[in-house]
Design an enzyme around this catalytic site. Structure first.
Site, PDB file in Angstrom:
ATOM      1  N   SER A 136       0.854  -1.190   0.000  1.00 10.49           N
ATOM      2  CA  SER A 136       0.000   0.000   0.000  1.00 10.49           C
ATOM      3  C   SER A 136       0.886   1.234   0.000  1.00 10.49           C
ATOM      4  O   SER A 136       2.017   1.197   0.526  1.00 10.49           O
ATOM      5  CB  SER A 136      -0.879   0.004   1.248  1.00 10.49           C
ATOM      6  OG  SER A 136      -1.544   1.249   1.409  1.00 10.49           O
ATOM      7  N   TYR A 149      -2.156  -1.142  10.279  1.00 11.28           N
ATOM      8  CA  TYR A 149      -2.263  -1.374   8.849  1.00 11.28           C
ATOM      9  C   TYR A 149      -0.990  -0.888   8.158  1.00 11.28           C
ATOM     10  O   TYR A 149      -0.396  -1.595   7.340  1.00 11.28           O
ATOM     11  CB  TYR A 149      -3.481  -0.660   8.274  1.00 11.28           C
ATOM     12  CG  TYR A 149      -3.630  -0.850   6.784  1.00 11.28           C
ATOM     13  CD1 TYR A 149      -4.188  -2.020   6.266  1.00 11.28           C
ATOM     14  CD2 TYR A 149      -3.192   0.118   5.877  1.00 11.28           C
ATOM     15  CE1 TYR A 149      -4.312  -2.214   4.894  1.00 11.28           C
ATOM     16  CE2 TYR A 149      -3.306  -0.069   4.514  1.00 11.28           C
ATOM     17  CZ  TYR A 149      -3.869  -1.237   4.029  1.00 11.28           C
ATOM     18  OH  TYR A 149      -3.971  -1.440   2.682  1.00 11.28           O
TER      19      TYR A 149
END
Length: 253
Positions: A136, A149
């Protein structure tokens, strides 16, 4: 990477980016199988002609059974995409956040490792193949309301680099897909700057088809995240993204 005539497994491909890529690989001429936890989504995908398999990447026994089932049906498997992931908000001032952190790390990092471990011997025996890991932009430019995350995706990035080095000479490549915010699962409502899924997938497939395949698949929308430290914009961007901490309960104002 030649995107035609491949046999692709997308782990965690029942929705969003994974599901879109399943369709794109199929359209390019590859055979595609999808693994995931949602029986309803798997049933829909089976109706569309995909091979489907239930799997929980947080459960080693489930992953082992999944591997056996996949390889029994697709012994020619040559591409494994690891998409499984969760995004959870955490308030680090509240010790109760640890449950979310545990879930995130177990799914995003350990789940990725379990999936890779399951298929590494098969790809090495073939002497050719590709792992596509999914990280990401948040791995490189943290989003403070989702600390675990960010940490999990940064860890998958580092793991991908090490995996590539260790598999050098085996014929098995490692490609890291680094998405920015993409308009899936309501993201377009939360983030008006989220990249339309169709545009994102088109750019990804174009980059994957390059020869040689880049080690990192970086669409234009993620470059500001990936190179923030190099470009000297990191501190300012993290400060701006910290304004989103107002999303956390009790942090309003």
């Amino acid at each position: 990477m030649d995107l035609s005539n491949r046999t692709v497994l997308i782990v965690g491909g029942t929705s969003g980016i994974g599901r879109e890529l399943a369709g794109r690989f199929t359209a390019a001429g590859s055979t595609v199988a999808v693994g995931g936890r949602s029986p309803e989504a798997l049933s829909e995908l089976a109706g569309e002609g995909f091979g489907t398999f239930g799997v929980d990447v947080t459960d080693s026994a489930s992953v082992a059974s999944f591997r056996d089932a996949v390889l029994a049906r697709y012994p020619e498997l040559d591409t494994v995409v690891t998409m499984s992931g969760v995004m959870l908000l955490e308030d680090l001032r509240d010790p109760a956040h640890f449950e979310a952190a545990e879930t995130t790390i177990d799914t995003n990092l350990l789940g990725t490792i379990r999936a890779i471990d399951a298929f590494t011997p098969h790809l090495i025996r073939r002497g050719a193949g590709t792992f596509v890991t999914v990280t990401s932009g948040i791995a490189f430019l943290p989003f403070p309301p989702m600390p675990s995350y960010a940490a999990s995706k940064a860890a998958v990035h580092a793991y991908s680099e090490a995996l590539r080095a260790q598999l050098d000479g085996t014929g098995v490549g490692v490609v890291e897909l680094v998405p920015p915010a993409v308009a899936t699962a309501g993201q377009e409502k939360v983030n008006p700057h989220a990249l339309p899924l169709d545009d994102f997938a088109t750019e990804v497939m174009d980059l994957l088809s390059e020869n040689p395949t880049p080690h990192e698949i970086l669409v234009k929308g993620v470059l500001m995240h990936r190179w923030a430290e190099r470009d000297g914009t990191y501190d300012d961007l993290v400060a701006r993204r910290s304004q989103a901490l107002a999303m956390l309960p009790g942090r309003e104002g």
